[in-house]
Scaffold this motif. Structure first.
Motif, short mmCIF file in Angstrom:
data_model
loop_
_atom_site.label_atom_id
_atom_site.label_comp_id
_atom_site.label_asym_id
_atom_site.label_seq_id
_atom_site.Cartn_x
_atom_site.Cartn_y
_atom_site.Cartn_z
N ASP A 168 26.37 -1.43 -44.67
CA ASP A 168 24.97 -1.01 -44.65
C ASP A 168 24.10 -1.83 -45.60
OD1 ASP A 168 25.51 0.93 -42.79
OD2 ASP A 168 25.75 2.55 -44.27
N GLU A 169 24.69 -2.31 -46.69
CA GLU A 169 23.89 -3.00 -47.72
C GLU A 169 24.01 -4.52 -47.65
OE1 GLU A 169 24.05 -1.40 -51.75
OE2 GLU A 169 25.28 0.24 -50.95
N TYR A 170 25.08 -5.03 -47.04
CA TYR A 170 25.33 -6.46 -47.06
C TYR A 170 25.68 -6.99 -45.67
CZ TYR A 170 25.89 -5.19 -51.97
OH TYR A 170 25.70 -4.67 -53.23
N LYS A 171 25.51 -8.28 -45.53
CA LYS A 171 26.01 -8.97 -44.35
C LYS A 171 27.47 -9.29 -44.62
CE LYS A 171 25.31 -13.12 -41.52
NZ LYS A 171 24.51 -14.38 -41.36
N VAL A 172 28.37 -8.74 -43.80
CA VAL A 172 29.80 -8.87 -44.08
C VAL A 172 30.46 -9.80 -43.05
CG1 VAL A 172 31.99 -7.67 -44.39
CG2 VAL A 172 29.84 -6.55 -45.05
N LYS A 173 31.16 -10.80 -43.56
CA LYS A 173 32.00 -11.67 -42.73
C LYS A 173 33.45 -11.36 -43.06
CE LYS A 173 28.73 -15.55 -42.49
NZ LYS A 173 28.54 -17.01 -42.73
#
Length: 339
Positions: free
Chosen positions: A25-30
């Motif tokens: 929800d808070e970060y762009k996750v790879k």
């Protein structure tokens, strides 16, 4: 505001799902399921932080961290190990490899969020500080170079010059150095160092510098001292640009056949920067109007330089200068003396 990017590396899909759920929800996750894929992702587009499992088949987390820290593009990225290993020796190994923190499994959502937020904040502060330091360093560098150019111009004004001479000849010197195959670093050094070539004229009496008649032998010997005076003014310094400026001041009146001054050096005994500036200096002096003479044509000036190849000038550099003379003329025309 653009979200920070978190790279999650774990060989267990369930662990990846948990961390994506906590941070999504808070970060762009790879995500990456093994070490090689993690290195490929980070190398292509550096994430802001990496959560890295230790126990993975093939390339473990320690090896991944080691390789990340060896590459300039990824060395600065904060790495947090996420692992079930709790032994002090394991943590010590991770910190020695450059990790910033450890999160133990099973993970706690509040702990993961807090640790990621803290280290991203520290990373942002570090990047901001580095940018400020770079900007300030650049400002100081620009100021230093401007002072050097103005000191060079001050010497020219003392010698009935307009001050634009040092600007033009520094451009010619860089052009010639580049044509001669010197490195770009060398070309920039000579561009910034060559304006100091005649700084020693500050120590030459006005009666000699501005004498309208031919100098007698004693006056000529005093005039020649400006090369050594210039080297003394600049002094010996560890800074490469100032050291080059000193060598140029000392040697730009040496001649290829050994008949120059102050040391009577010949051939390749004369530093390459001194040989380059000798040509650039003479070309500009002859093609410029002075109170005591009209400007020579480019053709006549080039003919003289060509005749002096192997005598006054390095013959190979003369050949290179002839190849860039059209560019030199453009520089001369765009940096004209003010009436």
């Amino acid at each position: 505001m653009e979200k920070a990017t978190v790279l999650v590396v774990d060989d267990t899909p369930e662990n990846i799902d948990i961390l994506v759920g906590i941070l999504g929800d808070e970060y762009k996750v790879k995500v990456a399921i093994d070490g090689p894929k993690a290195l490929a992702i980070a190398g292509k587009s550096a994430p802001d932080i990496i959560l890295l499992d230790v126990m993975m088949p093939g390339m473990n987390g320690y090896e991944v961290c080691k390789r990340l820290k060896q590459e300039p593009l990824t060395a600065h990225i904060p790495v947090i190990f996420v692992t079930a290993l709790t032994d002090v020796a394991d943590e010590t190994q991770g910190f020695e490899l450059g990790a910033v923190d450890y999160i133990t499994k099973p993970v706690s959502a509040p702990v993961v969020k807090a640790r990621v937020k803290t280290h991203l904040s520290l990373y942002d502060q570090k990047r901001l500080l580095e940018q400020e330091v770079k900007a300030r360093t650049r400002e100081l560098e620009v100021t230093r170079l401007e002072i050097i150019r103005r000191l060079g111009r001050a010497a020219e004004y003392k010698d009935n010059e307009t001050g634009m001479h040092v600007i033009r000849m520094s451009h010619y010197a860089r052009l010639l150095a580049r044509q001669a195959g010197m490195s770009e670093h060398f070309c920039e050094l000579i561009y910034n160092a060559s304006p100091m070539h005649d700084i020693g004229k500050i120590g030459t009496p006005d009666a000699i510098l501005k004498k309208p008649a031919k100098l007698d032998d004693e006056e000529w010997r005093e005039m020649q001292r400006h090369a050594e005076i210039g080297a003394e003014i600049i002094g010996e310094h560890p800074d490469p640009m100032l050291e080059m400026a000193r060598r140029i001041a000392l040697t730009h009146h040496e001649k290829w056949d050994g008949s120059g001054y102050p040391k009577g050096l010949s051939g390749e005994e004369i530093p390459i920067e001194g040989r380059i500036v000798a040509i650039a200096d003479v070309f500009d002096a002859l093609t410029s109007i002075r109170p005591y003479k009209q400007a020579w044509s480019v053709e006549d000036t080039l003919a003289l330089i060509d005749r002096e190849a192997g005598k006054h000038f390095d013959p190979e550099l003369v050949s290179h200068f002839k190849a860039i003379v059209d560019e030199a003329v453009k520089i001369r025309d765009s940096h004209q003396d003010k009436e």
